[in-house]
Design a protein around this motif. Structure first.
Motif, PDB file in Angstrom:
ATOM      1  N   UNK A  63       0.832  -1.199   0.000  1.00 31.08           N
ATOM      2  CA  UNK A  63       0.000   0.000   0.000  1.00 31.08           C
ATOM      3  C   UNK A  63       0.861   1.240   0.000  1.00 31.08           C
ATOM      4  N   UNK A  64       0.358   2.218  -0.694  1.00 29.17           N
ATOM      5  CA  UNK A  64       0.970   3.528  -0.674  1.00 29.17           C
ATOM      6  C   UNK A  64       0.441   4.228   0.571  1.00 29.17           C
ATOM      7  N   UNK A  65       1.338   4.616   1.502  1.00 30.07           N
ATOM      8  CA  UNK A  65       0.877   5.212   2.755  1.00 30.07           C
ATOM      9  C   UNK A  65       1.663   6.478   3.030  1.00 30.07           C
ATOM     10  N   UNK A 107      10.166   0.892   8.127  1.00 27.17           N
ATOM     11  CA  UNK A 107       8.838   0.322   7.960  1.00 27.17           C
ATOM     12  C   UNK A 107       8.198   0.600   6.606  1.00 27.17           C
ATOM     13  N   UNK A 108       8.896   1.367   5.812  1.00 21.76           N
ATOM     14  CA  UNK A 108       8.322   1.626   4.501  1.00 21.76           C
ATOM     15  C   UNK A 108       9.407   2.155   3.589  1.00 21.76           C
ATOM     16  N   UNK A 109       9.195   2.032   2.300  1.00 18.18           N
ATOM     17  CA  UNK A 109      10.176   2.544   1.365  1.00 18.18           C
ATOM     18  C   UNK A 109       9.661   3.848   0.776  1.00 18.18           C
ATOM     19  N   UNK A 110      10.424   4.938   0.998  1.00 21.72           N
ATOM     20  CA  UNK A 110       9.939   6.244   0.552  1.00 21.72           C
ATOM     21  C   UNK A 110       9.619   6.218  -0.937  1.00 21.72           C
ATOM     22  N   UNK A 111       8.490   6.770  -1.270  1.00 18.78           N
ATOM     23  CA  UNK A 111       8.032   6.719  -2.647  1.00 18.78           C
ATOM     24  C   UNK A 111       7.879   8.124  -3.213  1.00 18.78           C
ATOM     25  N   UNK A 112       7.343   9.025  -2.396  1.00 15.25           N
ATOM     26  CA  UNK A 112       7.217  10.410  -2.835  1.00 15.25           C
ATOM     27  C   UNK A 112       7.771  11.285  -1.728  1.00 15.25           C
ATOM     28  N   UNK A 273       5.849   3.078   0.414  1.00  8.34           N
ATOM     29  CA  UNK A 273       5.179   1.820   0.136  1.00  8.34           C
ATOM     30  C   UNK A 273       5.357   0.943   1.365  1.00  8.34           C
ATOM     31  N   UNK A 274       4.242   0.444   1.897  1.00  3.46           N
ATOM     32  CA  UNK A 274       4.313  -0.397   3.087  1.00  3.46           C
ATOM     33  C   UNK A 274       3.814  -1.784   2.730  1.00  3.46           C
TER      34      UNK A 274
END
Ligand SMILES: Nc1ncnc2c1ncn2[C@@H]1O[C@H](COP(=O)(O)OP(=O)(O)OP(=O)(O)O)[C@@H](O)[C@H]1O
Ligand SMILES: Nc1ncnc2c1ncn2[C@@H]1O[C@H](COP(=O)(O)OP(=O)(O)OP(=O)(O)O)[C@@H](O)[C@H]1O
Ligand SMILES: [Mg+2]
Ligand SMILES: [Mg+2]
Lengths: 381, 380, 280, 298, 380
Positions: A63-65, A107-112, A273-274
């Motif tokens: 999911x995009x979070x 906990x997540x990969x930076x997307x924006x 992205x999580x």
């Protein structure tokens, strides 16, 4: 092939989407067992949807979070940490990684990614007798310039956001960071009730007469309209503002003015992205996330979307060469601070916005506002 | 004063003419009843007098003033609706007081008037009730009460009794007549029930398709109907009609031949050149008698109704099986299916020409009703 | 005559209507003006009705920027229509039961149905999601229709019940004497006679389902092709940069079919509601 | 008295008729609602593992400015419902007048009901803007305002603004409903009153109004319930601000349950809403019954 | 067959007993009318026979079979409702065909039956119309049509004519009587209009507060009412009552003293020990005559109704102003406010004891109606 459910926020018409779609196809070729279904959910409902699905036990795989939600998700064991190699970690600037790190894990990969700077309207500056090539560098200059413009022109000196929206808090945090303040310290404790922050709040209070009438009604989007109509002279915003005002509005950009107790800074905000736990496809999702955010792929996406590039490199240099207006936004990254990482993000937003609104409406004085907010922030921990 | 004059009054709905020129004078204090079959325009005419319906042509004047364009309240009239139109949410008291409240009458006087009306109408014990808690007759009285408090000069009633059952209707009929005696006002009353018309009216106006067919006192209409329509409309069961041939006429009357039954000389005013013409003879069912008569007819009863007080024979006459009914007093020995021979007197017969216009009968109305004599002498 | 107005009464009435319609329609005027403006001069300061470069371009381009727009409208119609039909299937017998039969728990059940009105869908969304999931209804039209049906039932029952109460009992008794079964009576006698009332409920239901099917659709459905109009409209402003002019154009176009439906049925509504509305 | 009637078998038919409605309601509403009630006694959050915490959620709720929120919600509801009824009545009266063009007016009053709520509210958001909004703009041009006025920037103004928007959306239904009720008033009552000299206004006050009272009563209850639960309008316009001036129970509930994901606490609030509305409805019915036993409502 | 037997039938609503034990035998083919004041339980009784209302006690049997627990359709009855209860959305044809459609009758037979019914009822030209397009009388006939297609053994009518106006009512009355003649079925008919009861019934059942007050043929009720209630209920205007004192009794009758008017010997069956008791004398308005009579009474007319055929005087008698009405044939010379002297015959008088029970009059009913003689001989 198995379907892999991925939730994206926004819609499928932005320029980055074809890029992403191409990458997804590539990934599918490498992983023929999976077919990626991308669901686009409008902003404003997007996180709620991902969380609802997760809470109901039927999460999307990927999911995009907003990165600000990651701590809450992580704490509740809904997402799994990213197993990044040190090398991979090193490819990010430290403050950026800060927006997704809690408890030592990522906990997540930076997307924006976005950084902010202060836009100012050169024409209005000229009209007010100010030097159009010299934007304000400090709180005092900001205040002074705002005053002059308000008095000498039809426009408001400063575009201030005060509505009960997340970006009102963001605007404020830019100033907080630029005065050496913080919301949360390195150990994760609330550190909001500080002299720095009171001072920043004083600035807000002093700016109110030179802001547009009724800042509490304004969020960032509406302020951008004012900038476009040249009804406000200065505003803290992301690079996208260039796209949102008519081409004939001549704007200069300077870093967010520094307060007496700090130096130029910026709030760093990322969306990531999580990977959700319980989809049964965690590994594949992780693989897809990494694939999409790998340096080259991410850069292509950033450029296409017009986001602030997450990583440096040759592409960034090219970008700067082509469009020098990016410079203040990229240069500030190392000095920037991440969005505070709390469990109850909404509670933080409410506390800070309430303080802001209290000061703007003249109901409480800055010191008291900061103190009350700090108390309420304990809830958000 | 409640004097009313209509001159060539007309009403059209779209292209349809519903009232086709009605002229009528009504004196103060008269009780005038409009009768006629359903759809003949009774209500429309009344509503035009009331001011509820626009007048398409002609003039309505009350006490000499043209009122065509006045709203109802300025005409000095009041109206009792067929449905009563009581305000369901108001008590009887408030219903009666309504017109006075509208005119902002001082409280004391209002109260006095309502109490007077309620005592006339014997509603004193019902004043706190809502219309929903009243019986039909009581509702009716409330509707009347509401119309009398304002002391109007002209009362308009649109079939006020048609929702009541027979017994109550009879009772209310009597009460309304009494009321008319007590109040010095003009009353115009619409009904399609001819018993009401006959018992209450000073004058009856018979309407037929938007035109006045005849105007006259009840007994005049009963004894001297001007045409077949009125003759058939007044009386129940209706008058029997037989085709006859005129044989001749002289001062004593007109002699006609009843096919297969004989001839008869009727005491009616003769006209010239009618010998040989086909006429219509009319005879009311109640004027047939078991014995005697100037002529005897043979009827075939189909249904016999025994009311105790009288016996009604629904019968047919002749080959064509023309409906021919008879009322016989008490318990007559008539049986369905058994031919019945009845007599009729020439003096009771009516005669109509081919257009349906009546030959004038030689009947002195004043001999029939003492009240008429008085009225005649007063008028004189 | 009673309906004859004097000139100043006409003036007052039309003035009153004008004020009312200005209040009702001003936002639509605003929306219309926005739909005519190019994106970069949507809002002018100070306020102006007419600005430069107005055109109907948005009405053309919107079909390109949200290519599935027509599909969303059809979906909306389909979902609202299904909610209406299924809703009626549940509402009519239930309203009939409440209007005609005495049975144990009647008052309680009626109260229970009323209280469904008090539960807002937003609060139930998570348990509801679990329900839909366990029934395997996610990502289908049914996932949008089912909750729609459930939430229109109470109001429908309330409106229709008061209408049915006014249908004379003799009609059913006559049919009963004639040997008709009770279900037969419902179908052949009650429903045709109550048609105006049913139409009212149908239209209210349809509009509610058409305009308010956002949350369920969004949460329970992940298949874009199945989305209804409100979700589709969100695609115009769920973006980095909101395409206001196209959004407004699409919204205005989206209203039209329902307006047309209403134009045809408004006599029905008024007549039907009358008999349903006024309790006697 | 005759012997007691033999016990009759239960008539299942009405239950059969209720079956479809009950089934749908049980599955879609009752089941989740029961779950909600259960969750209100737990610490349910995003975390799949939950524990029962007794009444803690309810205690927390009352500790956290809750009475203030309840009060505000009722004020909001009363404002909004009375305005909807007033304007709806006003509209119904006008649309009931026998003048040319009323059919058109009856149609033109519908759009706010039909347009998706979010869209309508967004438009109002612009209208309330001080700089480029229609209201402030026209008021300035007409000289009613000296400068831009931001309707959403001040507590009372924002509160009233959300009310106005809610009224805008809710009025068409009320108007149509009341219009229908008015058409049910027998015409001869008006004629009788007119014959007695009652003016138009007098007829309205003494006849129309009392006779449509039952319809007004029904509508006001339904409307109150809907208004109480009205969410999108406030959420889109102000998100409950400024400084909570427009935070109603449903906003608070949504924030707690959905935004902050304190699901247990949110569930407790949802349960409170149902309890409050049930009490309110019961009181309301009692009032109506009392009025009608006095005979004001037939 | 349509034979019906009620045994001690009771109905309670909650704690209120509405039907208090009614026993009645109705033979096949009889036309029985239930009359009684409003609220006396007529409809309830009829609905219990129909199966629309639960029977609280006692038994209803049709053709010897207990039907208490059978649904309406299994009882072989059909019912015509006061409001007609036509299906507004169906054509006349479909309305009439409804019971046949329910029983899934083949199309051809259904059509034949509907056409037969419609031709009996003269509805052929109306088959395509909807009830809303029909006049009251036509609707009434459709309602009857719907009830006859099924060939029921027992017809139930609940005030079927009460919504019609007087003329139509008279017409329908006759049609219903004819229909009863044509169909070989039992009819049970509820009304509160006694003209209907008198004209249509073979037997009338007078109900009073949930009990049968008297059962008998119309003329029996008219001439030999069993009690004051029935005496007052049958006849319009109702029977006049006067308090009298009994002077003595012998074989020829009972001699009574009318206060201030004289004494009279009534031809009624005497009872022992009644001398000196206060009794009530009854005399119908139509039995008063302008001339002659065994005794003359002085009345004070208050209102005079002139119907042409007869004159009704609403008057009072004596100091107490007891209401005392009279019907005089034709146009009698009566005037309101002018005392009127009328005669009465002992043979016409009724006599009731203190409990309101009648003394049996010496009247041979068979002498009054030839139909009765026949019925008596057939029954014998
Ligand atoms: N508003 C109207 N528009 C068109 N035609 C009308 C209207 N009102 C009445 N009519 C017609 O005018 C005629 C007279 O109607 P009116 O109501 O006066 O009859 P009526 O004599 O009172 O009948 P009834 O005894 O049935 O009350 C009827 O044919 C009726 O159809
Ligand atoms: N459902 C009911 N519950 C309680 N009482 C009832 C009910 N139905 C009828 N009654 C009472 O039973 C009595 C008889 O009613 P019924 O309708 O049989 O009278 P009726 O003789 O037909 O009168 P009417 O001539 O007015 O039709 C009345 O007093 C009525 O109030
Ligand atoms: Mg009429
Ligand atoms: Mg009855």
């Amino acid at each position: 092939a198995e379907t892999l459910h991925m939730i994206m926020c926004g819609d499928d018409t932005t320029p980055g989407i074809p890029v992403q779609q191409g990458l997804i196809s590539d990934w599918e070729k490498q992983n023929p067992d999976f077919k990626v279904e991308v669901e686009f959910v409008p902003w404003g409902q997007c996180q709620e949807k991902s969380m609802t699905l997760a809470a109901a036990g039927n999460p999307a795989a990927l999911s995009y979070m907003g990165s600000r939600t990651l701590k809450q998700l992580a704490k509740n064991g809904l997402i799994i940490p990213m197993d990044l190699t040190d090398e991979e970690k090193a490819s990010y600037a430290a403050p950026i990684l800060g927006t997704v790190t809690w408890d030592g894990k990522i906990w997540g990969l930076p997307r924006a990614f976005s950084t902010k700077a202060l836009f100012y309207n050169k024409k209005l500056f000229k009209e007010a007798g100010l030097d159009p090539e010299k934007g304000p560098q400090t709180f005092d200059e900001l205040l002074a310039d705002a005053k002059v413009i308000t008095e000498k022109t039809d426009a408001a000196g400063y575009a201030m956001a005060g509505a009960s929206f997340d970006n009102s808090m963001h605007q404020f945090l830019n100033l907080v960071y630029s005065n050496g303040g913080q919301v949360i310290d390195a150990d994760g404790n609330i550190d909001f009730d500080s002299a720095n922050n009171v001072q920043t709040m004083e600035l807000v209070k002093n700016l109110v007469p030179y802001a547009e009438p009724g800042p509490v009604a304004y969020n960032r989007g509406k302020l951008e309209t004012l900038m476009g109509e040249e009804k406000a002279a200065m505003m803290i915003d992301g690079h996208w503002l260039y796209d949102r005002v008519p081409a004939d509005v001549d704007m200069g950009v300077v870093p967010v003015p520094a307060g007496p107790m700090g130096k130029h800074s910026s709030l760093l905000i990322t969306d990531s992205l999580a990977v959700f736990k319980g989809s049964g496809q965690e590994d594949a999702a992780m693989s897809l996330a990494k694939f999409l955010t790998s340096p080259d792929h991410q850069m292509a996406y950033d450029i296409a979307e017009g986001y602030t590039p997450i990583r440096g490199g040759q592409k960034v240099d090219e970008l700067l060469a082509k469009d020098p207006s990016w410079k203040p936004f990229i240069d500030i990254i190392p000095a920037g601070g991440p969005e505070p990482f709390v469990t109850d993000y909404v509670s933080m937003q409410d506390s800070i916005n309430e303080a802001l609104q209290g000061v703007i409406l003249g109901e409480v004085d800055p010191k008291e506002a900061i103190e009350t907010a700090a108390e309420n922030l304990e809830d958000a921990q | 004063m409640g004097q009313l004059k209509m001159t060539e009054v007309r009403k059209t709905y779209g292209t349809m003419e519903v009232i086709k020129g009605v002229s009528l004078d009504i004196a103060h204090g008269e009780f005038v009843v409009f009768v006629g079959p359903s759809g003949c325009g009774k209500s429309t005419l009344l509503r035009m007098i009331a001011g509820l319906e626009e007048i398409s042509g002609g003039e309505v004047a009350i006490d000499g003033t043209r009122v065509n364009d006045l709203p109802p309240v300025k005409r000095g009239i009041s109206m009792v609706f067929q449905s009563y139109a009581l305000y369901p949410h108001m008590s009887v008291y408030e219903n009666i007081a309504f017109p006075l409240r509208v005119s902002k009458m001082p409280k004391a006087e209002l109260d006095a008037r309502v109490r007077r009306a309620s005592s006339i109408l014997k509603l004193d014990e019902r004043l706190r009730h809502k219309p929903g808690q009243l019986s039909g007759g009581q509702r009716q009285r409330v509707a009347i009460g509401r119309s009398i408090v304002r002391d109007p000069q002209v009362f308009l009633f649109d079939e006020p009794l048609s929702n009541l059952d027979a017994a109550l209707r009879a009772e209310m009929r009597v009460e309304l007549s009494k009321l008319h005696g007590e109040l010095d006002a003009t009353m115009i009353y619409v009904t399609h029930d001819q018993v009401e018309a006959m018992t209450m009216a000073d004058r009856i106006v018979v309407l037929d398709g938007g035109r006045i067919s005849q105007v006259g006192s009840p007994l005049e209409l009963y004894h001297k109907p001007a045409n077949v329509f009125v003759a058939g409309f007044i009386g129940n069961p209706k008058m029997n009609f037989l085709p006859v041939t005129c044989l001749g006429a002289d001062a004593t009357g007109v002699t006609v031949e009843l096919p297969g039954a004989g001839r008869l000389t009727l005491p009616v005013s003769p006209r010239d050149g009618i010998a040989g013409q086909a006429l219509t003879l009319g005879i009311r069912p109640e004027h047939l008698s078991a014995e005697g008569g100037d002529l005897r007819l043979s009827l075939m009863p189909k249904v016999i109704e025994r009311l105790g007080m009288q016996t009604v024979a629904y019968a047919t006459h002749g080959e064509e099986e023309t409906a021919f009914n008879a009322i016989l007093p008490g318990s007559a020995p008539a049986r369905a299916g058994t031919p019945l021979s009845l007599g009729l007197s020439a003096a009771d017969c009516h005669l109509f020409d081919a257009e349906g216009q009546a030959f004038e009968r030689h009947v002195a109305l004043s001999a029939l009703d003492p009240a008429l004599m008085m009225a005649a002498s007063e008028a004189g | 005559m009673i309906n004859r107005y004097r000139w100043w009464e006409y003036l007052l009435i039309y003035l009153g209507m004008a004020v009312l319609l200005i209040f009702i329609l001003a936002p639509f005027l605003e929306a219309f003006l926005v739909s005519l403006r190019p994106l970069d001069s949507l809002f002018s300061v100070p306020y102006r009705f007419v600005s430069d470069h107005m055109s109907f371009k948005a009405y053309v381009t919107m079909w390109q920027s949200v290519p599935l727009l027509w599909r969303y409208m059809l979906n909306s119609f389909f979902v609202a229509g299904s909610v209406t039909v299924l809703g009626l299937i549940a509402i009519i017998p239930a309203a009939y039961a409440f209007s005609r039969f005495e049975f144990r728990g009647r008052g309680l059940l009626m109260g229970a149905f009323l209280s469904v009105n008090m539960v807002s869908g937003a609060v139930l969304i998570i348990p509801l999601y679990k329900v839909m999931q366990s029934l395997g209804l996610l990502n289908s039209y049914i996932s949008m229709i089912a909750p729609g049906v459930a939430f229109v039932i109470p109001t429908g029952i309330w409106l229709l019940r008061s209408y049915l109460v006014k249908i004379p009992k003799e009609l059913e008794e006559a049919a009963l004497v004639d040997g008709a079964g009770r279900l037969y009576i419902l179908v052949r006698v009650i429903i045709p006679v109550a048609l105006p009332g049913i139409m009212v409920v149908a239209i209210t239901t349809f509009i509610a389902a058409y305009a308010q099917q956002f949350l369920y659709a969004l949460t329970f459905n992940s298949v874009n092709e199945l989305n209804p109009l409100p979700v589709g409209l969100y695609q115009f402003f769920g973006r980095q940069k909101v395409v206001w002019n196209e959004l407004m154009a699409a919204s205005l176009i989206g209203i039209i079919p329902v307006m047309l439906l209403y134009v045809f049925l408004q006599k029905f509504i008024v007549a039907g509601l009358t008999s349903g509305a006024v309790k006697e | 008295m005759s012997a007691p009637a033999p016990k009759k078998p239960v008539d299942w038919f009405p239950y059969l008729l209720l079956l479809p409605a009950l089934a749908v309601t049980l599955i879609i509403v009752a089941w989740p609602l029961a779950e909600t009630v259960r969750l209100s006694f737990t610490d349910a959050s995003m975390n799949p593992v939950t524990h029962y915490v007794g009444l803690e959620n309810y205690q927390k709720m009352f500790a956290r400015r809750f009475p203030e929120v309840i009060g505000r919600t009722f004020v909001w509801m009363v404002f909004s419902v009375s305005l909807k009824l007033l304007i709806g009545l006003y509209a119904a009266v006008l649309l009931n007048a026998a003048v040319p063009g009323r059919t058109l007016a009856r149609i033109l009053i519908m759009p706010p009901w039909i347009v998706p709520v979010a869209i309508g509210v967004f438009i109002w958001g612009w209208m309330y803007n001080g700089q480029f909004g229609m209201i402030s703009g026209l008021a300035q041009r007409l000289g009613l305002l000296s400068g831009p006025f931001e309707f959403l920037a001040y507590k009372n103004a924002a509160f009233l603004s959300t009310v106005v928007t809610d009224v805008w959306i809710g009025t068409p239904l009320v108007a149509v409903y009341l219009l229908a009720a008015m058409q049910g008033v027998p015409r001869d009552l008006y004629e009788a009153a007119w014959t007695d000299g009652a003016s138009r206004f007098y007829r309205f006050r003494r006849i129309t109004l009392p006779l449509i009272m039952p319809a007004i009563a029904t509508m006001s209850l339904l409307s109150a319930i809907w208004t109480f639960n009205s969410f999108d309008i406030i959420w889109i316009l102000t998100e409950g601000g400024p400084r909570n001036a427009t935070t109603t129970m449903i906003i608070d509930t949504y924030k707690t349950a959905i935004s902050r994901f304190h699901y247990g606490e949110g569930a407790a609030r949802a349960v409170m809403i149902v309890i409050f509305l049930s009490l309110f409805s019961a009181l309301y019915f009692a009032l109506i019954r009392k009025l009608s036993s006095r005979g004001d409502v037939k």
